[in-house]
Design an enzyme around this catalytic site. Structure first.
Site, PDB file in Angstrom:
ATOM      1  N   SER A 104       0.868  -1.179   0.000  1.00  0.00           N
ATOM      2  CA  SER A 104       0.000   0.000   0.000  1.00  0.00           C
ATOM      3  C   SER A 104       0.898   1.219   0.000  1.00  0.00           C
ATOM      4  O   SER A 104       2.083   1.143   0.365  1.00  0.00           O
ATOM      5  CB  SER A 104      -0.877   0.001   1.256  1.00  0.00           C
ATOM      6  OG  SER A 104      -1.487   1.266   1.458  1.00  0.00           O
ATOM      7  N   TYR A 124      -1.484  -0.780  10.527  1.00  0.00           N
ATOM      8  CA  TYR A 124      -1.566  -0.962   9.075  1.00  0.00           C
ATOM      9  C   TYR A 124      -0.268  -0.513   8.400  1.00  0.00           C
ATOM     10  O   TYR A 124       0.296  -1.230   7.560  1.00  0.00           O
ATOM     11  CB  TYR A 124      -2.750  -0.166   8.527  1.00  0.00           C
ATOM     12  CG  TYR A 124      -3.080  -0.465   7.080  1.00  0.00           C
ATOM     13  CD1 TYR A 124      -3.728  -1.647   6.731  1.00  0.00           C
ATOM     14  CD2 TYR A 124      -2.752   0.432   6.066  1.00  0.00           C
ATOM     15  CE1 TYR A 124      -4.030  -1.931   5.405  1.00  0.00           C
ATOM     16  CE2 TYR A 124      -3.059   0.163   4.750  1.00  0.00           C
ATOM     17  CZ  TYR A 124      -3.701  -1.015   4.418  1.00  0.00           C
ATOM     18  OH  TYR A 124      -4.003  -1.292   3.101  1.00  0.00           O
TER      19      TYR A 124
END
Length: 265
Positions: free
Chosen positions: A137, A150
Site C-alpha cells: 500500500s 496498518y
C-alpha cells in the site's frame, strides 16, 4: 530484468474473489494466463471470474499453503507468478487500538505474504524462474498518524519485497511490490477494532476514492509485465512517495498537521 508482455503464465492470486484480487484475476484470464484464485470460501464464490480455477486458502494457515503447493505441483507442474494480494484494513491510535487487532493484521497482511513466499520459493528455485508480486500500500511508503498497525505491516511487505528481490535474483526470480493509494473496493468491510473514529475516516477515503479496483488492476498488470520492482498506481501515490524522498520538510509539515487534527478528536 525481462520486459514486455510475457507468454501465458501459471498464476496464483490470493484474495482472488473480491476487490483488487478479483480484478487482477480477471485481467490475467483475459490475457490468456492460467489462473488459480484462492480465498476464504469453502465453495467457489460467484464473484470469481470465469476461466479461473478456485481453491480455499486462508493465508494464515500453513496447512492451506502446503495443500495449494501440492496442487500446483500435481496440476500445473509449476508456477510462474505468485500475487500475494489478500489483506485486511485496520486503523487506530496506538493507545486505542487493541493488541488483538495488531495480531490480526500482522497475521494476515505481513505473515500472509511471508508464508506465501516461504512456501513457493523452493518451487521457483527449482525452476530457476518466476515472479513474486506482493501487494502492499502507499501506507508502506508514507506513514501517516493514526494507522500504526496498518502502516507497520505494509512497510514490512515493502521491506520483505526489497529483501527478496536481491536474495532471489541469482535464481532468475523477480520480485515486485505494489503500493496503491486509496481506491474503491470492499476492503473497508474488513475494518474491525476499537478506534471507530479512525475506521470511519478510512471508510470515507476508500468509498469516496476516484479510482476503482479495475483501474488499479490495469496499472498493476502493466507493471507486472514490465517486472517493475515498485509499482506505484496513481498520481497521489507518486506525489506522496517522491515528496517524502525529495521534499522532506514539506512531508514533515503535512504529517504534523494531520497529527494535530487527530489529537483534537
Amino acid at each position: 530484468m525481462a520486459s514486455g508482455p510475457p507468454g501465458p503464465r501459471r498464476a496464483l492470486v490470493t484474495g482472488g474473489a473480491s476487490g483488487l484480487g478479483r480484478a487482477l484475476v480477471a485481467g490475467l484470464v483475459a490475457r490468456g494466463d492460467q489462473v488459480l484464485a484462492v480465498d476464504l470460501a469453502d465453495e467457489r464464490p460467484d464473484t470469481v471470474p470465469e476461466g479461473a480455477e478456485y481453491r480455499l486458502l486462508d493465508v494464515r494457515s500453513q496447512q492451506d499453503w502446503d495443500a495449494t503447493l501440492a496442487w500446483l505441483r500435481d496440476t500445473w507442474g509449476g508456477l510462474d507468478l505468485l500475487v500475494n494480494n489478500a489483506g485486511v484494513a485496520t486503523g487506530g491510535r496506538i493507545d486505542v487500538e487493541a493488541m488483538a487487532d495488531w495480531e490480526r493484521v500482522v497475521d494476515v497482511n505481513l505473515l500472509g505474504p511471508a508464508r506465501g513466499c516461504h512456501t513457493v520459493v523452493p518451487l521457483l528455485k527449482e525452476q530457476r524462474s518466476g515472479h513474486i508480486v506482493n501487494v502492499a500500500s502507499l501506507a508502506g511508503l508514507v506513514h501517516g498518524p493514526g494507522m500504526s498497525s496498518y502502516n507497520a505491516t505494509k512497510a514490512g511487505v515493502v521491506a520483505l519485497s526489497e529483501t527478496l528481490r536481491f536474495e532471489l535474483a541469482p535464481f532468475g526470480i523477480d520480485v515486485s511490490v505494489v503500493c496503491p493509494a486509496f481506491f474503491r473496493t470492499n476492503l473497508h468491510e474488513s475494518f474491525a477494532g476499537k478506534d471507530t473514529a479512525m475506521q470511519e475516516a478510512g471508510v470515507r477515503l476508500i468509498t469516496e476514492a476516484s479510482a476503482d479496483a479495475d483501474d488499479i488492476a490495469r496499472v498493476v498488470l502493466d507493471g507486472i509485465d514490465k517486472r517493475r520492482p515498485v509499482i506505484l498506481t496513481d498520481r497521489l501515490g507518486r506525489r506522496a512517495y517522491y515528496g517524502k524522498r525529495f521534499a522532506r520538510p514539506l512531508y514533515e509539515r503535512m504529517m504534523a498537521a494531520q497529527a494535530k487534527r487527530l489529537a483534537g478528536r
